[in-house]
Design an enzyme around this catalytic site. Structure first.
Site, PDB file in Angstrom:
ATOM      1  N   LYS A   1       5.152 -11.003   8.412  1.00 38.78           N
ATOM      2  CA  LYS A   1       6.197 -10.012   8.724  1.00 38.78           C
ATOM      3  C   LYS A   1       6.857 -10.345  10.054  1.00 38.78           C
ATOM      4  O   LYS A   1       8.069 -10.245  10.206  1.00 38.78           O
ATOM      5  CB  LYS A   1       5.573  -8.611   8.817  1.00 38.78           C
ATOM      6  CG  LYS A   1       5.222  -7.996   7.488  1.00 38.78           C
ATOM      7  CD  LYS A   1       4.719  -6.564   7.670  1.00 38.78           C
ATOM      8  CE  LYS A   1       4.343  -5.920   6.370  1.00 38.78           C
ATOM      9  NZ  LYS A   1       3.863  -4.551   6.511  1.00 38.78           N
TER      10      LYS A   1
ATOM     11  N   GLY B   1       0.813  -1.223   0.000  1.00 31.17           N
ATOM     12  CA  GLY B   1       0.000   0.000   0.000  1.00 31.17           C
ATOM     13  C   GLY B   1       0.842   1.268   0.000  1.00 31.17           C
ATOM     14  O   GLY B   1       0.359   2.339  -0.398  1.00 31.17           O
TER      15      GLY B   1
ATOM     16  N   HIS C   1      -1.000  -7.904 -26.776  1.00 31.04           N
ATOM     17  CA  HIS C   1       0.073  -8.775 -27.237  1.00 31.04           C
ATOM     18  C   HIS C   1       0.150 -10.065 -26.426  1.00 31.04           C
ATOM     19  O   HIS C   1       1.107 -10.813 -26.556  1.00 31.04           O
ATOM     20  CB  HIS C   1       1.395  -8.001 -27.205  1.00 31.04           C
ATOM     21  CG  HIS C   1       1.300  -6.723 -27.997  1.00 31.04           C
ATOM     22  ND1 HIS C   1       1.581  -6.650 -29.344  1.00 31.04           N
ATOM     23  CD2 HIS C   1       0.862  -5.488 -27.632  1.00 31.04           C
ATOM     24  CE1 HIS C   1       1.355  -5.416 -29.771  1.00 31.04           C
ATOM     25  NE2 HIS C   1       0.906  -4.697 -28.757  1.00 31.04           N
TER      26      HIS C   1
ATOM     27  N   SER D   1       4.078   2.282   8.069  1.00 30.55           N
ATOM     28  CA  SER D   1       4.471   1.915   9.443  1.00 30.55           C
ATOM     29  C   SER D   1       5.873   2.412   9.777  1.00 30.55           C
ATOM     30  O   SER D   1       6.195   2.649  10.934  1.00 30.55           O
ATOM     31  CB  SER D   1       4.449   0.391   9.593  1.00 30.55           C
ATOM     32  OG  SER D   1       5.402  -0.181   8.708  1.00 30.55           O
TER      33      SER D   1
ATOM     34  N   THR E   1       8.981  -1.453   7.532  1.00 28.43           N
ATOM     35  CA  THR E   1       8.977  -2.491   6.492  1.00 28.43           C
ATOM     36  C   THR E   1      10.405  -2.857   6.093  1.00 28.43           C
ATOM     37  O   THR E   1      11.204  -1.993   5.699  1.00 28.43           O
ATOM     38  CB  THR E   1       8.131  -2.017   5.296  1.00 28.43           C
ATOM     39  OG1 THR E   1       6.804  -1.858   5.784  1.00 28.43           O
ATOM     40  CG2 THR E   1       8.140  -3.001   4.155  1.00 28.43           C
TER      41      THR E   1
ATOM     42  N   GLU F   1      -6.521  -7.376  -0.455  1.00 32.16           N
ATOM     43  CA  GLU F   1      -6.439  -7.051   0.971  1.00 32.16           C
ATOM     44  C   GLU F   1      -7.793  -6.768   1.612  1.00 32.16           C
ATOM     45  O   GLU F   1      -8.010  -7.107   2.767  1.00 32.16           O
ATOM     46  CB  GLU F   1      -5.491  -5.872   1.189  1.00 32.16           C
ATOM     47  CG  GLU F   1      -4.044  -6.245   0.915  1.00 32.16           C
ATOM     48  CD  GLU F   1      -3.084  -5.102   1.141  1.00 32.16           C
ATOM     49  OE1 GLU F   1      -2.754  -4.819   2.308  1.00 32.16           O
ATOM     50  OE2 GLU F   1      -2.668  -4.461   0.163  1.00 32.16           O
TER      51      GLU F   1
HETATM   52  C1  F6R Z   1      -1.774  -2.080   3.004  1.00 28.96           C
HETATM   53  C2  F6R Z   1      -0.987  -3.050   3.713  1.00 28.96           C
HETATM   54  C3  F6R Z   1       0.296  -3.549   3.132  1.00 28.96           C
HETATM   55  C4  F6R Z   1       1.437  -2.622   3.579  1.00 28.96           C
HETATM   56  C5  F6R Z   1       2.772  -3.250   3.247  1.00 28.96           C
HETATM   57  C6  F6R Z   1       3.948  -2.355   3.584  1.00 28.96           C
HETATM   58  O1  F6R Z   1      -2.816  -1.618   3.803  1.00 28.96           O
HETATM   59  O2  F6R Z   1      -1.336  -3.395   4.800  1.00 28.96           O
HETATM   60  O3  F6R Z   1       0.244  -3.663   1.740  1.00 28.96           O
HETATM   61  O4  F6R Z   1       1.317  -1.364   2.960  1.00 28.96           O
HETATM   62  O5  F6R Z   1       2.885  -4.454   3.929  1.00 28.96           O
HETATM   63  O6  F6R Z   1       3.860  -1.866   4.891  1.00 28.96           O
HETATM   64  P1  F6R Z   1       4.049  -0.325   5.133  1.00 28.96           P
HETATM   65  O7  F6R Z   1       3.032   0.370   4.305  1.00 28.96           O
HETATM   66  O8  F6R Z   1       3.823  -0.127   6.590  1.00 28.96           O
HETATM   67  O9  F6R Z   1       5.446  -0.007   4.709  1.00 28.96           O
END
Ligand code: F6R
Length: 305
Positions: free
Chosen positions: A301, A36, A213, A77, A80, A197
């Site tokens: 994660k 996201g 194509h 967040s 990541t 999601e």
């Molecule tokens: C979207 C979602 C995920 C996170 C992705 C990356 O709502 O939950 O696609 O966006 O796991 O995490 P962030 O955005 O925190 O870097």
């Protein structure tokens, strides 16, 4: 905030006046983010072509990155793994790094950062993460922002059209396939990820003219072809519209054309994005799944950390 309130918050986000603070020269822009947050880079790339823009949703940065690179790390967040990894690599290359985040390690590691509000799903903060880039490089005027706000507001007041699409998908057990075209190829991908999601369903995407194509073959004669529903974004480009028409004519497929009842490019962008927000939200409710829930992604994660 419940999920519906998160969706309704998008129109407020487009009013964000956040901008990147750029007082240096750069030759290229690299934007790193996942899911996201990562979509921000690919949406921006389709809107800005004055300098090369490379969106990355992966581990690793290109070898050309140096002190003439503007490196933008986007992570809602701020925690990541892939994005933090890329920030470390960009630091080693002396790139100019700016972060867009609600906090986390990213805010600690990148001094030059824009803090966006927490308290919602990353995918619901698209406006807060994208507007700093648009405000800095595209500079949408007041009229553009107002027309975007109004388009989103009218969908927030009545999304019966999208709800009907959700019922159609559910009632026929359709697998959605979304076809975009420039500058909304990444919006087609955003639709796919919102189906994944929010509604917890598979969805696929491609774009014109590339799909002429490859996808054009199964459109004509796919195994279990009746199980798919095709959404195609209306285009401003005559050649693309001609391709959409001829593709339907020769394959016999009737696309669901998504019309954009606005003219401003930024309003169109957000209108198309919000359209899928509502289909996927309603599909989640019909399926009796929680549109907010991304617990499996979170579990994964955690296991990898
Ligand atoms: C979207 C979602 C995920 C996170 C992705 C990356 O709502 O939950 O696609 O966006 O796991 O995490 P962030 O955005 O925190 O870097």
């Amino acid at each position: 905030m419940n999920f519906l309130d998160e969706l309704k918050n998008l129109k407020e986000q487009v009013k964000s006046e956040n901008k990147l603070n750029i007082d240096f020269d750069f030759d290229n822009i690299v934007i790193s983010g996942m899911g996201g947050s990562g979509i921000i880079g690919s949406i921006f790339q389709e809107f800005y072509s004055e300098k090369p823009v490379i969106p990355i949703s992966d581990y690793g940065i290109p070898s050309f990155v140096n002190d003439k690179t503007l490196f933008i790390a986007v992570s809602f967040s701020g925690n990541t793994e892939e994005t933090l990894n890329n920030v470390s690599e960009a630091k080693e290359k002396n790139a100019h790094i700016i972060a867009i985040t609600s906090g986390g390690k990213l805010a600690e590691e990148v001094e030059d950062h824009i803090i966006i509000p927490a308290g919602m799903q990353p995918r619901s903060a698209l406006g807060n993460m994208l507007m700093p880039l648009l405000n800095t490089f595209i500079k949408p005027g007041e009229e553009s922002i107002n027309s975007t706000y109004e388009a989103l507001d009218s969908m927030d007041r009545d999304h019966s059209e999208m709800k009907a699409e959700a019922f159609k998908i559910y009632g026929n057990s359709y697998i959605p396939v979304i076809y975009g075209s420039r500058p909304f190829k990444s919006v087609a991908y955003r639709w796919k990820t919102q189906f994944n999601e929010n509604a917890k369903t598979f969805a696929f995407y491609s774009y014109f003219p590339e799909l002429n194509h490859n996808d054009t073959m199964p459109l004509k004669s796919a195994y279990r072809r009746d199980e798919y529903i095709f959404y195609v974004f209306e285009s401003d480009n005559n050649r693309i519209n001609r391709r959409i028409a001829v593709t339907q004519e020769i394959t016999g497929e009737q696309f669901n054309i998504v019309h954009t009842p606005v003219t401003d490019p930024v309003a169109k962008l957000f209108y198309l994005i919000h359209y899928a927000d509502y289909i996927t939200y309603e599909l989640a409710l019909i399926r009796n799944v929680d549109p907010t829930d991304v617990s499996t992604i979170e579990e994964l994660k955690k296991k990898l950390s």
